[in-house]
Design a protein around this motif. Structure first.
Motif: not given
Length: 192
Positions: A117-122, A134-138, A142-147, A169-178
């Motif tokens: 996941x890179x981005x989430x929209x309500x 509401x609709x959750x868009x994730x 991916x190379x096709x920018x899958x939604x 998403x934030x947890x994963x980014x923090x883990x990758x940074x560490x």
């Protein structure tokens, strides 16, 4: 040097996503489906009326039955497919991924790992907002920018899901940074 190993995986030991209890979309969402059915069917009737209007008077006798039958078939297919599609929509949020089931003629099971996941929209349309849905868009990496969009979720539950996904998403980014920092400190060529 490490030795290479390529063992066979016992497929019987893999987790079975089919056993996951999925949550259906809100029953209030059927009102959105009915609205869309009526709108699409009115468009079909309007197109049929326009076709009949522009036909020559001699051609009307020849084609009016064909146009009427085609319009009725389109209305029936649109109605049946829309209702079946509504009944198939369901989802689950697990520890490491999201499952979304949908489909009309065939069942589609989308499993999205949180680390993709890179981005989430309500999102809320006019009718959904009136119904408190509401609709959750994730968006995935991916190379096709899958939604993937999960419609028909109660507004408060959708807000909670959005927060959950953004936290993942934030947890994963923090883990990758560490991990990157840890890897850089181990790399001997990275010195002065």
């Amino acid at each position: 040097m490490t030795s290479f190993s390529n063992e066979i995986i016992d497929i019987g030991q893999l987790p079975q996503y089919q056993q996951t209890n999925l949550t259906p979309v809100s029953q209030k969402y059927i009102k959105v489906v009915y609205f869309n059915i009526v709108l699409a069917n009115l468009i079909f009737i309007g197109l049929a009326a326009i076709a009949v209007y522009f036909l020559d008077k001699e051609e009307i006798d020849q084609y009016h039955i064909l146009i009427a039958v085609a319009t009725i078939v389109l209305i029936i297919l649109n109605t049946v497919f829309s209702i079946v599609s509504f009944k198939r929509k369901s989802f689950a949020f697990r520890t490491h991924d999201v499952i979304y089931r949908s489909g009309i003629l065939s069942e589609i099971n989308e499993i999205i790992p949180y680390n993709r996941l890179q981005h989430v929209v309500l999102k809320q349309g006019f009718l959904s907002r009136m119904l408190g849905l509401a609709t959750i868009e994730m968006f995935t990496a991916s190379s096709t920018n899958k939604q993937v969009a999960i419609p028909g979720i109660e507004r408060q539950k959708a807000e909670n899901i959005k927060d959950l996904l953004l936290n993942k998403i934030q947890e994963i980014e923090n883990d990758e940074t560490v991990q990157d920092i840890h890897q850089e400190s181990k790399d001997p060529s990275n010195g002065a």
